[in-house]
Design a protein around this motif. Structure first.
Motif, short mmCIF file in Angstrom:
data_model
loop_
_atom_site.label_atom_id
_atom_site.label_comp_id
_atom_site.label_asym_id
_atom_site.label_seq_id
_atom_site.Cartn_x
_atom_site.Cartn_y
_atom_site.Cartn_z
N GLY A 45 -2.34 37.64 55.30
CA GLY A 45 -3.00 38.04 56.31
C GLY A 45 -2.90 39.38 56.37
N PHE A 46 -3.95 40.60 56.62
CA PHE A 46 -3.53 42.19 56.74
C PHE A 46 -5.17 42.19 57.79
CE2 PHE A 46 -3.06 46.67 55.98
CZ PHE A 46 -2.39 46.75 57.54
N GLY A 71 5.60 38.57 45.17
CA GLY A 71 5.28 37.36 43.97
C GLY A 71 4.62 37.33 46.25
N ALA A 72 4.15 37.95 46.73
CA ALA A 72 2.68 36.83 48.09
C ALA A 72 1.71 37.35 47.91
CB ALA A 72 3.79 37.78 49.15
N GLU A 73 0.90 36.58 48.11
CA GLU A 73 -0.49 36.31 48.63
C GLU A 73 -1.20 37.02 48.98
OE1 GLU A 73 -3.98 32.69 47.98
OE2 GLU A 73 -2.57 32.74 46.80
N LEU A 74 -1.61 38.29 49.05
CA LEU A 74 -2.67 39.28 50.46
C LEU A 74 -4.07 38.76 50.10
CD1 LEU A 74 -1.34 40.94 51.85
CD2 LEU A 74 -1.88 42.63 50.87
N SER A 75 -4.69 38.91 51.56
CA SER A 75 -5.68 39.19 51.98
C SER A 75 -6.06 40.23 52.35
CB SER A 75 -6.46 37.47 52.07
OG SER A 75 -6.49 36.97 50.74
N VAL A 76 -7.20 40.67 52.83
CA VAL A 76 -6.61 42.23 53.61
C VAL A 76 -8.54 42.16 54.24
CG1 VAL A 76 -7.26 44.75 53.62
CG2 VAL A 76 -5.23 43.67 52.45
N THR A 77 -8.58 41.82 54.94
CA THR A 77 -10.05 42.53 56.16
C THR A 77 -9.80 43.30 56.23
OG1 THR A 77 -9.26 41.13 57.99
CG2 THR A 77 -9.86 39.70 55.92
N GLY A 81 -14.08 49.11 63.14
CA GLY A 81 -13.69 49.43 64.27
C GLY A 81 -14.97 48.58 65.23
N ASN A 82 -15.16 47.49 65.12
CA ASN A 82 -15.81 46.43 65.35
C ASN A 82 -14.44 45.63 65.53
OD1 ASN A 82 -17.65 43.41 65.34
ND2 ASN A 82 -19.37 44.87 65.45
N ASP A 83 -14.95 45.65 67.23
CA ASP A 83 -13.90 44.46 67.55
C ASP A 83 -13.70 42.54 67.84
OD1 ASP A 83 -12.99 45.82 69.22
OD2 ASP A 83 -13.83 45.65 71.07
N ASP A 84 -15.55 42.41 67.38
CA ASP A 84 -15.99 40.81 67.34
C ASP A 84 -15.26 40.42 65.27
OD1 ASP A 84 -17.02 40.55 69.81
OD2 ASP A 84 -19.01 40.88 69.21
N ARG A 85 -16.37 41.44 64.88
CA ARG A 85 -16.29 41.35 63.84
C ARG A 85 -14.69 41.31 62.89
NH1 ARG A 85 -18.23 46.48 61.04
NH2 ARG A 85 -20.34 44.81 61.33
N GLN A 86 -13.75 41.98 63.96
CA GLN A 86 -12.71 41.75 62.98
C GLN A 86 -11.36 40.54 63.90
OE1 GLN A 86 -9.63 44.62 65.19
NE2 GLN A 86 -8.30 44.13 63.52
N ASP A 92 -11.62 33.87 59.59
CA ASP A 92 -12.04 33.32 58.37
C ASP A 92 -10.33 33.21 57.26
OD1 ASP A 92 -14.87 32.83 58.94
OD2 ASP A 92 -15.08 35.26 57.88
N LEU A 93 -9.75 34.59 58.28
CA LEU A 93 -8.61 34.28 57.43
C LEU A 93 -7.58 33.58 57.04
CD1 LEU A 93 -7.55 37.69 57.68
CD2 LEU A 93 -7.96 36.72 55.97
N LEU A 94 -7.62 32.63 58.17
CA LEU A 94 -6.85 31.64 59.34
C LEU A 94 -7.17 30.19 58.10
CD1 LEU A 94 -5.74 32.17 63.26
CD2 LEU A 94 -4.66 32.60 61.02
#
Length: 356
Positions: A45-46, A71-77, A81-86, A92-94
């Motif tokens: 997760g990135f 060969g890794a599976e990557l999810s990017v979010t 600039g929003n702390d709550d969103r991050q 969600d990634l977890l």
């Protein structure tokens, strides 16, 4: 027959129990063995703060490229600039079941909550480029931030050894901005103590925004009647705002302006004589190093590190890559690295005036 029937019932029951025991945990992605549940693929997760600057777009592209190569599976979010969103995006990634988290935080303090959430679920965490203020980190991957600040201030001193300076720092929520500030001021201190240099204005530019830097520099120029020899801007975005202010007072080329990131627009400004320097941080070693380390951490393998950086009370194992000063004299270094082409950098320079 009755005995055979009873044995068939017992055998069926035992088979059902075994099947249940061997069924992967539906929340398996949140366990240390999550990588095995995905057919051996490591799930990364990135969590990114922003994609507004060119350099962060490069980070994303290179991390995607390296993950695909290995060969890794990557999810990017992207949190914009929003702390709550991050923090919510990390949760969600977890939930999706990542094996390792790479996080480029918007706020060094707030992002510590995301690190804590990951660690509760046995997920290792890499702080990317910017240091999260958490002692639970497994690894910090960045450039030599302190050295960048030293480079910026030293360059300014070498080219404007005496006079009034304006200091434009980055976002106050970004630990890198604080490190840069400390390094810049420490480098300037001997000249300040001698009375050669006077800092007439210093301020953080919210979110590293060019428009914030524009206001800071405009106000300082007005208050000090344009008597300024250098603007130590902490990145190319803030340098752009400073240059806009200088243009309004016909001071382009008369005032040293520093930067960082080697963004294309900054390199074009350097070629045109508007911005004096930038600090080039090759992104590929950083991005590839983070992905390589993420896969090793997910597999519980050791990662060879070069340094340690103190976060809160603990020193975090770190991979720190060396930056380079770029000015008009060595723009070719960026071109030779394939970071930008000569045609891109010298776009606004007539062909007959370009270096051979």
């Amino acid at each position: 027959m009755r005995k055979i029937f009873l044995w068939m019932i017992i055998l069926t029951a035992l088979t059902a129990v075994a099947a249940c025991l061997n069924t992967p945990n539906q929340q398996g992605g949140n366990t240390p063995n999550a990588a095995k549940n995905a057919g051996g693929k490591v799930r990364i997760g990135f969590s990114m703060d922003t994609l507004k600057e060119e350099r962060w777009q490069r980070d994303k592209q290179l991390i995607e490229k390296r993950a695909a190569e290995l060969g890794a599976e990557l999810s990017v979010t992207v949190a914009d600039g929003n702390d709550d969103r991050q923090n919510k995006q990390v949760e969600d990634l977890l939930t999706k079941g990542i094996d390792v988290l790479i996080i480029a935080p918007h706020n060094a303090q707030v992002a510590a909550a995301s690190v804590a959430s990951a660690k509760k679920q046995g997920v290792p965490v890499i702080s990317y480029d910017r240091l999260v203020k958490s002692d639970d980190l497994d690894l910090y991957v960045s450039h030599q931030v302190t050295k960048i600040g030293e480079m910026q201030a030293k360059y300014a001193l070498d080219h404007a050894p005496k006079g009034n300076y304006i200091m434009v720092y980055g976002s106050s929520t970004d630990n890198n901005a604080l490190l840069l500030k400390d390094a810049q001021l420490a480098t300037l201190k001997p000249a300040i103590d001698r009375g050669d240099v006077k800092i007439v204005a210093e301020q953080f530019a919210a979110e590293w925004k060019a428009e914030e830097a524009l206001k800071i520099v405009e106000n300082a120029l007005t208050q000090h009647r344009n008597e300024v020899v250098a603007v130590v801007a902490s990145n190319d975005g803030t340098a752009g705002g400073a240059i806009q202010a200088l243009k309004g007072q016909n001071l382009i080329g008369k005032v040293v302006v520093t930067g960082q990131d080697a963004e294309l627009i900054a390199l074009q400004r350097i070629a045109q004589g508007e911005q004096t320097m930038t600090v080039y941080k090759p992104i590929q070693p950083l991005a590839y190093g983070a992905v390589d380390a993420a896969i090793k951490l997910a597999k519980k393998e050791s990662v060879a590190t070069t340094d340690k950086i103190k976060s809160v009370n603990k020193e975090i194992p770190s991979l720190l890559f060396e930056p380079k000063v770029i000015d008009k004299s060595n723009l070719s270094d960026v071109i030779n690295d394939g970071y930008h082409t000569a045609d891109e950098i010298y776009k606004n320079i007539p062909a007959n005036q370009r270096p051979k």
